[in-house]
Design a protein around this motif. Structure first.
Motif, mmCIF file in Angstrom:
data_model
loop_
_atom_site.group_PDB
_atom_site.id
_atom_site.type_symbol
_atom_site.label_atom_id
_atom_site.label_comp_id
_atom_site.label_asym_id
_atom_site.label_seq_id
_atom_site.Cartn_x
_atom_site.Cartn_y
_atom_site.Cartn_z
ATOM 1 N N SER A 1 4.098 10.305 -7.923
ATOM 2 C CA SER A 1 4.092 8.845 -7.841
ATOM 3 C C SER A 1 3.933 8.401 -6.390
ATOM 4 N N ASP A 2 3.053 7.415 -6.187
ATOM 5 C CA ASP A 2 2.898 6.832 -4.850
ATOM 6 C C ASP A 2 4.118 5.996 -4.510
ATOM 7 N N ILE B 1 5.155 2.705 -2.587
ATOM 8 C CA ILE B 1 4.482 1.472 -2.181
ATOM 9 C C ILE B 1 5.376 0.708 -1.215
ATOM 10 N N GLU C 1 0.827 -1.202 0.000
ATOM 11 C CA GLU C 1 0.000 0.000 0.000
ATOM 12 C C GLU C 1 0.861 1.251 0.000
ATOM 13 N N SER C 2 0.260 2.349 -0.450
ATOM 14 C CA SER C 2 0.961 3.635 -0.511
ATOM 15 C C SER C 2 1.256 4.156 0.895
ATOM 16 N N GLU D 1 4.256 10.031 -1.105
ATOM 17 C CA GLU D 1 4.393 10.388 -2.519
ATOM 18 C C GLU D 1 5.721 11.081 -2.778
#
Length: 131
Positions: free
Chosen positions: A70-71, A73, A58-59, A62
């Protein structure tokens, strides 16, 4: 590999181009050389809160570059112990040294078994070659 491209053998990688450096029951996280190269010049870093939780897959924040937002992860789950304030003040540090001064967060692992789902450097390089 391109000039400057590297994937240290002591790290573990996810397929979202994030890395983890393990140290006992903690890990330092960041983005790979490939990710920073694809993003271009990073101009902003939005970190999670110290004490917050990150969940593998999950993010957790950013990065913004001149090209895109862009996230990040998470490769592993845990509680955020530290955020790299140097990167918050000078986000281009991610481009200059993604595996050293450009680290993003340090976490206390909540499930060390998740490490088994990550790629070693050779597997990550193979994954990149298939892209």
């Amino acid at each position: 590999m391109s000039r400057g491209e590297s994937y240290p053998d002591d790290l573990r990688y996810n397929r979202d181009h994030d890395w983890a450096r393990l140290a006992g029951d903690e890990a330092v996280l960041g983005i790979t050389w490939h990710a920073q190269d694809a993003l271009g010049e990073v101009v902003h870093y939005e970190p999670p809160t110290v004490g917050g939780r990150v969940v593998a897959g999950e993010s957790y924040g950013e990065v913004e570059s001149v090209k895109a937002v862009s996230d990040l992860i998470a490769p592993l789950s845990g509680v955020v112990l530290a955020v790299n304030s140097e990167v918050m003040n000078a986000p281009e540090t991610i481009n200059a040294d993604p595996y050293g001064a450009g680290w993003l967060i340090r976490i206390a692992l909540s499930d060390p078994a998740e490490v088994g789902s990550l790629l070693d450097a050779a597997a990550y390089r193979s994954f990149l070659a298939e892209q």
